[in-house]
Every structure is written in C-alpha cells, then in structure tokens.
Design a protein around this motif. Structure first.
Motif, short mmCIF file in Angstrom:
data_model
loop_
_atom_site.label_atom_id
_atom_site.label_comp_id
_atom_site.label_asym_id
_atom_site.label_seq_id
_atom_site.Cartn_x
_atom_site.Cartn_y
_atom_site.Cartn_z
N GLU A 186 0.78 -0.87 -0.12
CA GLU A 186 -0.05 0.22 -0.04
C GLU A 186 0.82 1.32 -0.09
O GLU A 186 1.76 1.46 0.85
CB GLU A 186 -0.95 0.00 1.32
CG GLU A 186 -2.05 0.67 1.37
CD GLU A 186 -3.30 0.07 0.59
OE1 GLU A 186 -3.38 -0.88 0.32
OE2 GLU A 186 -4.00 1.26 -0.13
N VAL A 187 0.49 2.05 -0.82
CA VAL A 187 1.37 3.42 -0.98
C VAL A 187 0.50 4.67 -0.69
O VAL A 187 -0.52 4.71 -1.49
CB VAL A 187 2.20 3.63 -2.48
CG1 VAL A 187 2.73 4.92 -2.36
CG2 VAL A 187 3.52 2.42 -2.39
N GLU A 188 0.72 5.24 0.37
CA GLU A 188 -0.07 6.61 0.78
C GLU A 188 0.01 7.76 -0.46
O GLU A 188 -0.52 8.21 -0.93
CB GLU A 188 0.11 6.73 1.87
CG GLU A 188 -0.88 7.67 2.90
CD GLU A 188 -2.23 6.79 2.98
OE1 GLU A 188 -3.24 7.60 2.62
OE2 GLU A 188 -2.24 5.77 3.43
N GLU A 189 1.36 7.93 -0.58
CA GLU A 189 1.84 9.12 -1.16
C GLU A 189 3.26 8.81 -1.80
O GLU A 189 4.27 8.23 -1.35
CB GLU A 189 2.00 10.48 -0.37
CG GLU A 189 2.68 11.60 -1.12
CD GLU A 189 1.70 12.31 -1.57
OE1 GLU A 189 0.52 12.55 -1.09
OE2 GLU A 189 1.98 12.82 -2.68
N VAL A 190 3.31 8.69 -3.12
CA VAL A 190 4.71 8.48 -4.05
C VAL A 190 5.62 9.70 -3.49
O VAL A 190 5.53 10.77 -4.08
CB VAL A 190 4.43 8.32 -5.40
CG1 VAL A 190 5.72 8.08 -5.86
CG2 VAL A 190 3.34 7.18 -5.83
N ALA A 217 2.43 5.84 -11.33
CA ALA A 217 1.52 5.78 -10.44
C ALA A 217 1.17 7.28 -9.64
O ALA A 217 0.16 7.54 -9.16
CB ALA A 217 1.93 4.89 -9.50
N LYS A 218 2.14 8.08 -9.69
CA LYS A 218 2.43 9.09 -9.06
C LYS A 218 1.21 10.09 -9.84
O LYS A 218 0.27 10.86 -9.23
CB LYS A 218 3.67 9.98 -8.89
CG LYS A 218 3.49 11.24 -7.90
CD LYS A 218 4.95 11.55 -7.68
CE LYS A 218 5.03 13.00 -7.05
NZ LYS A 218 6.03 13.33 -6.53
N MET A 219 1.48 10.13 -11.23
CA MET A 219 0.78 11.03 -12.00
C MET A 219 -0.84 10.37 -11.94
O MET A 219 -1.58 11.47 -11.98
CB MET A 219 1.28 10.69 -13.51
CG MET A 219 2.66 11.28 -13.90
SD MET A 219 3.21 10.57 -15.31
CE MET A 219 2.22 11.29 -16.61
N ALA A 220 -1.03 9.23 -11.77
CA ALA A 220 -2.39 8.74 -11.80
C ALA A 220 -2.70 9.37 -10.32
O ALA A 220 -4.01 9.73 -10.20
CB ALA A 220 -2.49 7.07 -11.73
N SER A 221 -2.32 8.97 -9.20
CA SER A 221 -2.70 9.60 -7.86
C SER A 221 -2.91 11.18 -7.99
O SER A 221 -3.98 11.44 -7.39
CB SER A 221 -1.60 9.26 -6.91
OG SER A 221 -1.86 10.02 -5.84
N TRP A 222 -2.13 11.79 -8.63
CA TRP A 222 -2.35 13.25 -8.89
C TRP A 222 -3.61 13.91 -9.60
O TRP A 222 -4.08 14.68 -9.67
CB TRP A 222 -0.91 14.00 -9.12
CG TRP A 222 -0.26 14.30 -8.18
CD1 TRP A 222 0.35 13.17 -7.13
CD2 TRP A 222 0.72 15.26 -7.85
NE1 TRP A 222 1.37 13.52 -6.43
CE2 TRP A 222 1.51 14.96 -6.60
CE3 TRP A 222 0.58 16.55 -7.87
CZ2 TRP A 222 2.36 15.75 -5.90
CZ3 TRP A 222 1.58 17.50 -7.64
CH2 TRP A 222 2.24 17.12 -6.43
N SER A 223 -3.88 12.81 -10.37
CA SER A 223 -5.21 12.80 -11.30
C SER A 223 -6.23 12.34 -10.64
O SER A 223 -7.38 12.44 -11.42
CB SER A 223 -4.98 12.11 -12.65
OG SER A 223 -3.62 12.29 -13.18
#
Ligand code: GLU
Length: 362
Positions: A186-190, A217-223
C-alpha cells in the motif's frame, strides 16, 4: 468503472520476441469478463519494438534509433494482429491508437484523442494504445508506456490504472539482488524516498522499470486515479483489482484533490528547460496564496528558455517546489527580475508564470 491497463514488452512478448499468446489470451478473457460486468477497459500495450526486432532477425536490442523505429513499424502490426485475433475469439473488436507526447500537449489533438477513445468505448470496442515509436523522435518520445498509460487514465477520467509487469509489485529493495526485499502493498503518497527505492531500468526487452511505474502511479494519483502495479501473471488480476478483492501487488492511493490534465502534463510529462530561483515572499505567495509568479519575486534565472517553455521554480535553498509554463523568455525575466510594476515605466507588467499554468509539487 473505467480501467486503463498497461502491458509492458516483457508481458506482451517472450524473451525471443515472439508474442506471449497465453498472456494475451488471459488478458482478453479478463477484459471480456469485465465488459460483461459493465466495466470499460482501455489497453496500453508495448511490444512493438521487441516483436519487430524478431521479425528483422535482430537478436540484441541495437542503439541505432532508425533501426528501432523500423522494428516498431513491423512489430506494431504483429502485436495488433495478435490482439485482434485473440479478442475476436471473445467476440470483441479492437481499435488502435498510436500517440506521441505532443498529442497530450496540443489542445486539438488532446480533445480528438479523448473523443476517439470515448467513441470507441461507446461502440463496445477495446482501444489499444501504443506510443508511435515508428516516427517518434528520441529526444521527445516517452520511451516506456507507463507515462502514456497514466496520461490516458487522466485523459479519459479513468477510475483505475493497472500497470502490469513481470514483477509482483514495488519492493523495499531490488528483489533481483536483495533477498531481504519485501513487497510494499500500500502506498499512501509516492515520495522521493520511494522513487529512490524503485531505482533503475527494467529488462532489455522494454524500457520501463519500476521507477517509471512509480512515477506513472504518482501521475495517476495526482489525477485522482487509483493505481495498481502487479504481475501480468497474477491470476485474474484485473478482475480482482476492480472488485476490490485481495491480490499480490502494490496499490497506490489516489489523491483527493484532482489535478487537471494540463497540470499533470506540466508537472510530469513536460521536460524542464531551466530554473527560476525565487525569494521567500514569492515562495509563500505561490505556496499559500495560490498566486502567480511575478518578476519582483525572481532572484535568479538558470538556463536559456523561451516563452511557452516549462521551467522549474525553486527557493533560494535549491528546493524545487513548483513547475510552470513561462510567459516570457529567460532574457526578459533577467531584465525584469526584482522589479515591481512601478519600476518598469509604462511597460506592461506580465506574470512570469500565471497561476493557471503553475503546479505546486509539494
Ligand atoms: N512503445 C514501445 C513498444 O511498444 C516501447 C518500449 C521500448 O522502448 O522497447 O515497443
């Protein structure tokens, strides 16, 4: 739900460059099941270069870009025919889209890509996207499809991005060299620490690697898109991921605050042409008041760039905290740095970076 699933070269092809028919059949079966459940699926697939090199009887990946482009041209046909044949056995049609980085940057192409993808999905077709490697320019191409998949997920407002690879997920160290390495589930924040752990490149059949997956994954998360990194061999992985069931892999949480497609592109997909160092007042105005960057706050300019280029913004301790598209070139900024609107006579006082084109990276 809308799912964007990306398959890397090492999943699409065997080590000798032939198509991994079993993997593709398994993916097609899962996609067909997901569609029956009412989900929409877009595939982003690599494999063109790896497959084309086999057709050209080249057994080691060359560095010659022209040969790689030729290989992509041959291999893309092979890859898409394999998908077409396999999906047909599930009564599904596929549609091909070859994209270059500019397609995400130019408004018209961007809108066309979105309309085409939405239309394909409305027709019940499975879109299969790859970067247009046969024409792409080495300096400008993304190279791996992880970023392309993340940008596509943002483009079509996907709920989930699934990055399928030959590894089970993100490990606390490189599992190929460290026996102690354990799977991070589980990653909360890259953050930069994780990006460091993800380290180097992937196999010589593809160009991705875990670092590139984590960045995607970071790009997705920020989207605002949830992301999973898992093995293409994990049984029923796409179905289990969407059903929220247990599986072996790494999940990256979406951020609650969704960045616009343009800002995701500025932050992650657009190379920086220089740096602007700002004073503390400007830093606070950008960070806490959501303001634009004005010439008065600029302390130093590094590099030579033109209006319209992407530039990093850093505080005087060298910490990069924002990135944006400048409204004036480096020479004009050097002329105006430190000056307020009253100091420049009757000349128009432009923002260096307007807040609409500025992304905070913190
Ligand atoms: N888009 C690529 C492909 O389909 C990229 C991977 C690579 O550079 O090998 O082959």
């Amino acid at each position: 739900m809308r799912l964007v699933a990306k398959l890397g070269s090492s999943s699409v092809t065997e080590p000798d460059g032939s198509i991994s028919l079993l993997t593709l059949k398994d993916i097609a079966r899962q996609v067909s099941q997901l569609r029956d459940m009412g989900h929409e699926v877009v595939l982003v697939s690599s494999g063109a270069i790896a497959s084309g090199l086999k057709s050209l009887k080249i057994w080691e990946r060359p560095s010659d870009q022209v040969v790689l482009r030729a290989a992509a041209s041959v291999g893309q046909g092979t890859v898409i025919s394999a998908y077409r044949e396999i999906f047909a056995t599930f009564s599904l049609e596929v549609g091909q889209l070859l994209m270059i980085p500019g397609d995400f940057a130019e408004r018209t192409q961007y809108l066309h890509a979105r309309e085409t993808l939405n239309s394909l999905l409305d027709f019940g077709i499975i879109p299969i996207i790859n970067e247009n490697d046969a024409l792409s320019n080495e300096q400008l191409r993304y190279g791996d499809n992880d970023k392309v998949a993340a940008l596509v997920a943002n483009l079509i407002g996907a709920d989930h991005l699934l990055l399928l690879t030959d590894q089970t997920g993100l490990f606390s160290a490189d599992p190929r060299g460290d026996e102690e390495a354990s799977l991070i589930q589980e990653v909360e924040e890259v953050n930069s620490e994780l990006l460091e752990i993800a380290g180097g490149a992937g196999t010589d059949r593809g160009s991705g690697g875990m670092a590139s997956k984590l960045l995607a994954a970071k790009m997705a998360s920020w989207s605002g898109v949830a992301c999973t990194i898992a093995s293409a061999q994990e049984p029923n992985v796409a179905i289990r991921v969407l059903a929220g069931e247990k599986f072996t892999g790494t999940r990256v949480r979406p951020r609650t605050k969704r960045l616009s497609a343009r800002k995701v592109w500025i932050a992650f997909a657009c190379p920086s042409s220089g740096e602007i160092v700002v004073d503390n007042g400007a830093r606070l105005a950008l960070l806490s008041r959501g303001g634009s960057l004005l010439p008065a706050g600029v302390v130093e300019v590094k590099g030579v760039f033109e209006s319209g280029d992407a530039v990093s913004v850093e505080s005087d301790d060298g910490n990069v905290f924002a990135k944006g598209i400048v409204q004036m070139g480096s020479r004009d900024i050097l002329d105006l740095k430190g000056l307020g609107s009253k100091d420049i006579g009757g000349r128009p006082y432009l923002e260096v970076i307007h807040r609409d084109h500025l992304v905070l990276l913190t």
